[in-house]
Design an enzyme around this catalytic site. Structure first.
Site, short mmCIF file in Angstrom:
data_model
loop_
_atom_site.label_atom_id
_atom_site.label_comp_id
_atom_site.label_asym_id
_atom_site.label_seq_id
_atom_site.Cartn_x
_atom_site.Cartn_y
_atom_site.Cartn_z
N LYS A 9 0.68 -1.23 -0.27
CA LYS A 9 0.17 -0.02 -0.03
C LYS A 9 0.88 1.19 0.01
O LYS A 9 2.04 1.27 0.22
CB LYS A 9 -0.89 -0.11 1.07
CG LYS A 9 -1.99 -1.24 1.15
CD LYS A 9 -2.79 -1.13 2.43
CE LYS A 9 -4.12 -2.12 2.13
NZ LYS A 9 -4.81 -2.28 3.65
N TYR A 49 -12.55 -2.36 -3.11
CA TYR A 49 -12.93 -2.27 -1.80
C TYR A 49 -14.62 -2.35 -1.83
O TYR A 49 -15.20 -2.10 -0.66
CB TYR A 49 -12.41 -1.30 -0.99
CG TYR A 49 -11.00 -1.66 -0.38
CD1 TYR A 49 -10.71 -2.63 0.31
CD2 TYR A 49 -10.17 -0.72 -0.92
CE1 TYR A 49 -9.50 -2.96 0.58
CE2 TYR A 49 -8.70 -1.05 -0.58
CZ TYR A 49 -8.40 -2.07 0.19
OH TYR A 49 -7.19 -2.50 0.81
N ASN A 112 -1.72 0.19 7.36
CA ASN A 112 -1.37 -1.28 7.71
C ASN A 112 -0.58 -1.90 6.40
O ASN A 112 -0.31 -3.22 6.52
CB ASN A 112 -2.47 -2.01 8.21
CG ASN A 112 -3.39 -2.33 7.25
OD1 ASN A 112 -3.28 -1.83 5.88
ND2 ASN A 112 -4.54 -3.08 7.55
N HIS A 115 -1.88 -5.19 1.39
CA HIS A 115 -3.32 -5.93 1.26
C HIS A 115 -3.07 -7.44 0.77
O HIS A 115 -2.07 -7.72 0.01
CB HIS A 115 -4.16 -5.35 0.30
CG HIS A 115 -5.40 -6.17 -0.36
ND1 HIS A 115 -6.45 -6.36 0.25
CD2 HIS A 115 -5.46 -7.16 -1.23
CE1 HIS A 115 -7.32 -7.15 -0.04
NE2 HIS A 115 -6.58 -7.60 -1.38
N GLU A 126 -9.80 -10.23 -7.57
CA GLU A 126 -8.91 -9.05 -7.33
C GLU A 126 -7.78 -9.39 -8.42
O GLU A 126 -7.43 -8.23 -8.83
CB GLU A 126 -8.48 -9.02 -5.74
CG GLU A 126 -9.22 -8.74 -4.96
CD GLU A 126 -9.10 -9.07 -3.32
OE1 GLU A 126 -9.63 -8.94 -2.34
OE2 GLU A 126 -7.72 -9.33 -3.17
P1 IDP Z 1 -7.60 -6.86 5.91
O1 IDP Z 1 -6.85 -5.81 5.19
O2 IDP Z 1 -6.76 -7.43 6.98
O3 IDP Z 1 -8.34 -8.04 5.07
P2 IDP Z 1 -10.09 -5.78 6.04
O4 IDP Z 1 -11.20 -5.87 7.28
O5 IDP Z 1 -10.46 -6.45 4.92
O6 IDP Z 1 -8.85 -6.04 6.57
O7 IDP Z 1 -9.99 -4.05 5.83
C1 IDP Z 1 -9.55 -3.64 4.75
C2 IDP Z 1 -8.80 -2.51 5.06
O8 IDP Z 1 -9.47 -1.34 5.49
C3 IDP Z 1 -7.71 -2.69 5.98
O9 IDP Z 1 -6.50 -3.28 5.57
C4 IDP Z 1 -7.40 -1.49 6.56
O10 IDP Z 1 -6.45 -0.59 5.79
C5 IDP Z 1 -8.78 -0.81 6.44
N1 IDP Z 1 -9.63 -0.77 7.92
C6 IDP Z 1 -10.17 -2.09 8.29
N2 IDP Z 1 -10.95 -1.49 9.29
C7 IDP Z 1 -10.55 -0.57 9.65
C8 IDP Z 1 -11.08 0.49 10.87
O11 IDP Z 1 -11.90 0.10 11.68
N3 IDP Z 1 -10.67 1.75 10.73
C9 IDP Z 1 -9.80 2.25 9.91
N4 IDP Z 1 -9.21 1.54 8.73
C10 IDP Z 1 -9.88 0.36 8.70
MG MG Z 2 -9.71 -7.84 3.66
#
Ligand code: IDP
Ligand code: MG
Length: 153
Positions: A9, A49, A112, A115, A126
């Site tokens: 990312k 997304y 984070n 992805h 994807e």
């Molecule tokens: P993942 O990336 O571990 O699969 P997902 O729940 O699919 O997690 O969420 C997609 C992305 O959205 C996350 O990687 C993160 O960047 C963002 N995200 C998820 N939950 C939150 C939140 O509660 N606050 C802010 N950003 C979030």
């Molecule tokens: Mg996810």
């Protein structure tokens, strides 16, 4: 061989962590089938997304993933999807275990770093968003016969 879509990312690129993260996947024994740099457009980010549309963090997530260039990779290998997810760690950096990518490099809920597809169905969808079939290469490396045991289940 199973394939998964990985995105390094914008924070990963800005923090110059590309090489260190790619190294981890090479070390593990996953093989690059495709790789490119892209600045993801908002319409493409919204397709990627779509499952999160309507959630409180969705607008910030679209801003984040479109904020700068990313590295897109397709990794191939036995159980590539689950293996990559394990190596990434839990979604929030402060919850991710040390030793995982998110656990070692971040503390944020949003920023984070990485992805990874979470199922065979999402991997297929994807990968098709970002790669033409001809952009994916299927080959074996010299190490392959010693990293993937033929016939192992
Ligand atoms: P993942 O990336 O571990 O699969 P997902 O729940 O699919 O997690 O969420 C997609 C992305 O959205 C996350 O990687 C993160 O960047 C963002 N995200 C998820 N939950 C939150 C939140 O509660 N606050 C802010 N950003 C979030
Ligand atoms: Mg996810």
């Amino acid at each position: 061989m199973e394939k998964t879509l990985i995105i390094l990312k914008p924070d990963c690129v800005q923090r110059r962590l590309i090489g260190r993260i790619v190294q981890r996947f090479e070390d593990k024994g996953l093989t690059l089938a495709g790789m490119k740099l892209m600045h993801i457009s908002r319409p493409l980010a919204e397709r990627h997304y779509a499952p999160h549309k309507g959630k409180p963090f969705y607008p910030g997530l679209i801003d984040y993933i479109t904020a700068g260039p990313v590295v897109l990779m397709v990794l191939a290998g036995a159980r590539a999807i689950d293996t990559a997810r394990k190596m990434m760690g839990k979604t929030f950096g402060y919850e991710a275990e040390p030793g995982t990518i998110r656990g070692d490099f971040g503390v944020s809920k949003t920023f984070n770093l990485i992805h990874g597809s979470d199922s065979p169905a999402s991997a297929e969808t994807e990968i098709a968003l970002y790669f033409q079939p001809a952009e994916l290469l299927h080959y074996t490396t010299a190490a392959h016969s010693w990293t993937d045991k033929p016939g192992e289940t």
